[in-house]
Design a protein around this motif. Structure first.
Motif, short mmCIF file in Angstrom:
data_model
loop_
_atom_site.label_atom_id
_atom_site.label_comp_id
_atom_site.label_asym_id
_atom_site.label_seq_id
_atom_site.Cartn_x
_atom_site.Cartn_y
_atom_site.Cartn_z
N GLU A 24 32.97 48.45 45.96
CA GLU A 24 31.79 47.72 46.44
C GLU A 24 30.69 48.71 46.81
N GLY A 25 29.48 48.27 46.60
CA GLY A 25 28.34 49.09 47.02
C GLY A 25 28.02 50.16 46.02
N PRO A 26 27.12 51.06 46.40
CA PRO A 26 26.65 52.06 45.44
C PRO A 26 27.71 53.09 45.09
N ILE A 27 27.61 53.57 43.86
CA ILE A 27 28.43 54.70 43.42
C ILE A 27 27.50 55.87 43.15
N PHE A 28 28.04 57.05 43.32
CA PHE A 28 27.33 58.28 43.02
C PHE A 28 28.12 58.98 41.93
N MET A 29 27.53 59.09 40.75
CA MET A 29 28.21 59.70 39.62
C MET A 29 27.88 61.18 39.59
N VAL A 30 28.89 62.00 39.82
CA VAL A 30 28.74 63.45 39.78
C VAL A 30 29.00 63.88 38.34
N ASN A 31 28.03 64.54 37.75
CA ASN A 31 28.11 65.00 36.36
C ASN A 31 28.19 66.52 36.35
N LEU A 32 29.28 67.04 35.83
CA LEU A 32 29.42 68.49 35.63
C LEU A 32 29.18 68.73 34.15
N LEU A 33 28.13 69.46 33.83
CA LEU A 33 27.63 69.56 32.46
C LEU A 33 27.82 70.96 31.89
N LYS A 34 28.28 71.00 30.65
CA LYS A 34 28.42 72.26 29.91
C LYS A 34 27.61 72.12 28.63
N PHE A 35 26.65 73.01 28.42
CA PHE A 35 25.75 72.90 27.27
C PHE A 35 26.22 73.75 26.10
N LYS A 36 25.88 73.29 24.91
CA LYS A 36 26.06 74.08 23.70
C LYS A 36 25.01 75.19 23.70
N ASP A 37 25.30 76.28 23.03
CA ASP A 37 24.30 77.34 22.91
C ASP A 37 23.08 76.82 22.15
N ARG A 38 23.30 76.16 21.02
CA ARG A 38 22.24 75.59 20.19
C ARG A 38 22.49 74.09 20.06
N ALA A 39 21.44 73.30 20.14
CA ALA A 39 21.56 71.85 19.96
C ALA A 39 22.04 71.55 18.54
N GLU A 40 22.94 70.58 18.44
CA GLU A 40 23.47 70.16 17.14
C GLU A 40 23.33 68.65 17.04
N TYR A 41 22.34 68.21 16.28
CA TYR A 41 22.11 66.78 16.12
C TYR A 41 23.02 66.22 15.05
N GLU A 42 23.57 65.03 15.31
CA GLU A 42 24.53 64.41 14.39
C GLU A 42 23.91 64.08 13.04
N ASP A 43 22.59 63.86 13.01
CA ASP A 43 21.94 63.55 11.74
C ASP A 43 21.58 64.81 10.95
N GLY A 44 21.97 65.98 11.47
CA GLY A 44 21.77 67.24 10.75
C GLY A 44 20.40 67.87 10.89
N ARG A 45 19.51 67.26 11.66
CA ARG A 45 18.15 67.81 11.79
C ARG A 45 18.19 69.19 12.44
N GLU A 46 17.29 70.02 12.00
CA GLU A 46 17.10 71.33 12.63
C GLU A 46 16.09 71.16 13.74
N SER A 47 16.41 71.66 14.91
CA SER A 47 15.50 71.47 16.03
C SER A 47 15.01 72.78 16.64
N GLY A 48 15.81 73.82 16.55
CA GLY A 48 15.46 75.07 17.21
C GLY A 48 15.65 75.02 18.72
N LEU A 49 16.19 73.91 19.23
CA LEU A 49 16.39 73.74 20.67
C LEU A 49 17.74 74.31 21.11
#
Length: 150
Positions: A24-49
């Motif tokens: 009941e009541g509000p929840i607080f979602m704690v997100n522990l995030l690990k990033f890729k070195d380079r973004a990899e889009y599923e559609d194969g686009r090159e982003s440089g991000l």
């Protein structure tokens, strides 16, 4: 302790549990995030991000989507140091989002607006942990929730 970063719930049982009403009541979602070195889009686009940059696009979109479901970002910060414990690899960022209840988070993640933004989440994240938490009664009684939401 074995830790497995995931992108989506790994089992039908976990999905089923997420669809239950939750606390009941509000929840607080704690997100522990690990990033890729380079973004990899599923559609194969090159982003440089970098993965972090792609995830930041998602993060900015979510900050606009969250209020539509009664939620808000409470905290986001870079992980800089491990003071206690041992892990093979630290997460890169910690983010905490508040939702009025678990169902609001589920509804948000099923919205077309979130689905559009999530492309950048998938491109940028190597994996993550999402930990649902609730505020302790003494903090509620002390008015912390009112200060966070008011």
């Amino acid at each position: 302790m074995n830790v497995v970063n995931e992108m989506l719930p790994a089992s039908p049982e976990r999905v089923k549990a997420m669809l239950e009403p939750g606390p009941e009541g509000p929840i607080f979602m704690v997100n522990l995030l690990k990033f890729k070195d380079r973004a990899e889009y599923e559609d194969g686009r090159e982003s440089g991000l970098s993965g972090r940059e792609a995830y930041a696009i998602y993060g900015r979109a979510v900050m606009e989507i969250l209020p539509k479901f009664g939620g808000q970002v409470v905290f986001a910060g870079d992980v800089t140091f491990l003071a206690l414990g041992q892990v093979e690899e630290l997460w890169d960022e910690v983010a905490i989002a508040m939702y009025p209840e678990r169902g609001a988070m589920v509804r948000m993640s099923m919205s077309p607006e979130w689905q559009t933004a999530a492309v950048h989440r998938t491109a940028g994240l190597k994996g993550q942990l999402n930990i649902e938490t609730v505020m302790q009664a003494d903090m509620l009684a002390g008015g912390l929730l009112a200060r966070l939401t008011g």
